[in-house]
Enzyme design. Structure first.
Site, PDB file in Angstrom:
ATOM      1  CG  LEU A  24      29.661  41.031  22.247  1.00  0.00           C
ATOM      2  CD1 LEU A  24      30.954  40.521  21.637  1.00  0.00           C
ATOM      3  CD2 LEU A  24      28.936  41.939  21.258  1.00  0.00           C
ATOM      4  N   GLY A  25      29.442  39.309  26.287  1.00  0.00           N
ATOM      5  CA  GLY A  25      29.384  40.017  27.556  1.00  0.00           C
ATOM      6  C   GLY A  25      30.659  40.797  27.757  1.00  0.00           C
ATOM      7  NE  ARG A  26      30.766  43.341  33.872  1.00  0.00           N
ATOM      8  CZ  ARG A  26      29.666  42.810  34.405  1.00  0.00           C
ATOM      9  NH1 ARG A  26      29.392  41.526  34.199  1.00  0.00           N
ATOM     10  NH2 ARG A  26      28.856  43.542  35.144  1.00  0.00           N
ATOM     11  CB  ILE A  27      35.026  37.794  29.040  1.00  0.00           C
ATOM     12  CG1 ILE A  27      35.288  37.980  30.535  1.00  0.00           C
ATOM     13  CG2 ILE A  27      36.159  37.012  28.387  1.00  0.00           C
ATOM     14  CD1 ILE A  27      35.264  36.690  31.339  1.00  0.00           C
ATOM     15  NE  ARG A  32      22.005  35.299  28.456  1.00  0.00           N
ATOM     16  CZ  ARG A  32      21.992  35.567  29.760  1.00  0.00           C
ATOM     17  NH1 ARG A  32      21.232  34.861  30.563  1.00  0.00           N
ATOM     18  NH2 ARG A  32      22.741  36.541  30.249  1.00  0.00           N
ATOM     19  NE  ARG A  80      32.612  27.830  35.386  1.00  0.00           N
ATOM     20  CZ  ARG A  80      33.400  28.806  35.763  1.00  0.00           C
ATOM     21  NH1 ARG A  80      34.391  29.195  34.965  1.00  0.00           N
ATOM     22  NH2 ARG A  80      33.207  29.425  36.907  1.00  0.00           N
ATOM     23  CG  ASP A 101      41.899  28.895  30.907  1.00  0.00           C
ATOM     24  OD1 ASP A 101      42.985  28.408  31.300  1.00  0.00           O
ATOM     25  OD2 ASP A 101      41.234  29.693  31.587  1.00  0.00           O
ATOM     26  CD  GLU A 108      38.052  23.334  34.627  1.00  0.00           C
ATOM     27  OE1 GLU A 108      38.160  23.868  35.759  1.00  0.00           O
ATOM     28  OE2 GLU A 108      37.844  23.999  33.600  1.00  0.00           O
ATOM     29  CG  HIS A 135      39.660  27.233  34.924  1.00  0.00           C
ATOM     30  ND1 HIS A 135      38.444  26.655  35.176  1.00  0.00           N
ATOM     31  CD2 HIS A 135      39.397  28.565  34.741  1.00  0.00           C
ATOM     32  CE1 HIS A 135      37.492  27.570  35.154  1.00  0.00           C
ATOM     33  NE2 HIS A 135      38.053  28.737  34.884  1.00  0.00           N
TER      34      HIS A 135
END
Length: 321
Positions: free
Chosen positions: A157-160, A180, A237, A261, A266, A284
């Site tokens: 639950l960070g910015r994105i 975390r 990722r 994505d 990759e 991506h």
């Protein structure tokens, strides 16, 4: 802090470009700072004297590459992810590091929601079915799953992750997350165990940072907890998900679907996924809009300019761990 001026001397390399960047950004770095693209597979000659490196989130700098750049004092990353750069080596050397946070949050969150809607409603598969003439032939496509009102777990639950949660709240979804550490200010339920979160959720959205600490977090056990009625969306990722376990679960019908994505190796997508109608794979492109890529380039240039002005960075990345 003693840094070289923007005007590099004859034959000197002050700024080194490591890996591909957008044509406009590469051109500006070359014209304004005399930046050169690193010779492959390692720097040589004057390149070894570079003071600052600009790299992409898909490239980064390994420990071996950093050892070959003894004068390097700063790394500016075009992208939010820095997991391709050896952070331990950066920390030991006292090298400054920056990325481009915030400016790609909205596009990446939009992509996550679009993938969730696509894989749960099966729109991509339905479109292919329609183009194949089945509707005109009198066919009826099977019913799909409703997104609105579903239970969505968010890993990271960070910015994105927060932006994804906000968007899905507007869909009437119930949101819970694991992180975390708990974020008491967040208006969502915190679940300490990722397996418990997956067991509760109809869909799990992965927005955690990449790197060794998160490698394989979405394990076989987590996918089993998500279960045959559950969906996985990954805009973080590929390394965060145990890809072998994911492929096995999808092929074996132990997971309802996945929207990806990113993949582990990759640009190579596991062949088994390419033939599945319940899997949506994008190359991506989470932040790949004209507006966001320009904002990212502008932030890279702002970081480079500030470093040469006073030895600091606009958006420093904390490598203290």
């Amino acid at each position: 802090m003693d840094v070289r001026s923007e005007e590099a001397g004859p034959g000197a390399v002050t700024v080194l470009q490591v890996g591909p960047l957008g044509a406009g950004l590469s051109s500006t770095l070359a014209s304004k700072y005399g930046a050169v693209k690193m010779a492959q597979p390692a720097p040589s000659g004057a390149e070894r004297d570079a003071v600052l490196a600009v790299t992409g989130g898909h490239s980064g700098l390994t420990a071996e590459l950093l050892d070959a750049l003894p004068s390097l004092r700063a790394i500016v990353t075009f992208g939010v992810g820095v997991d391709r750069t050896d952070l331990d080596a950066v920390r030991r050397r006292g090298i400054l590091l920056s990325n481009t946070p915030d400016v790609l949050t909205d596009d990446t969150a939009d992509t996550a929601v679009a993938l969730l809607v696509d894989v749960m409603r099966g729109f991509g598969a339905v479109a292919r079915w329609t183009r194949a003439g089945h509707w005109a032939a009198g066919g009826s496509y099977p019913l799909t799953r409703r997104v609105s009102g579903s239970k969505v777990g968010i890993l990271g639950l960070g910015r994105i992750g927060s932006a994804v949660a906000s968007r899905l709240t507007a869909f009437g979804c119930s949101i819970a997350y694991t992180n975390r550490r708990e974020r008491p200010e967040a208006p969502y339920r915190y679940v300490a165990s990722l397996e418990d979160l997956a067991s509760w959720a109809d869909a799990l959205v992965v927005t955690a940072a990449g790197g060794p600490a998160s490698a394989g977090l979405v394990s076989e056990a987590v996918l089993a907890a998500l279960g045959p009625g559950g969906y996985l969306v990954n805009v973080a990722r590929g390394s965060v998900v145990d890809e072998d376990a994911l492929v096995s679960a999808l092929v074996g019908g132990r997971l309802a679907g996945a929207g990806l994505d990113v993949v582990r190796n990759e640009p190579h997508v596991p062949p088994a996924l390419l033939g599945l109608d319940n899997v949506v794979v994008l190359p991506h492109v989470g932040s790949a809009t004209v507006e966001t890529r320009q904002a990212m380039a502008d932030l890279v240039l702002a970081n480079v300019a500030q470093f040469f002005r006073d030895g600091t960075l606009v958006t420093p990345y904390d490598v203290s761990g």
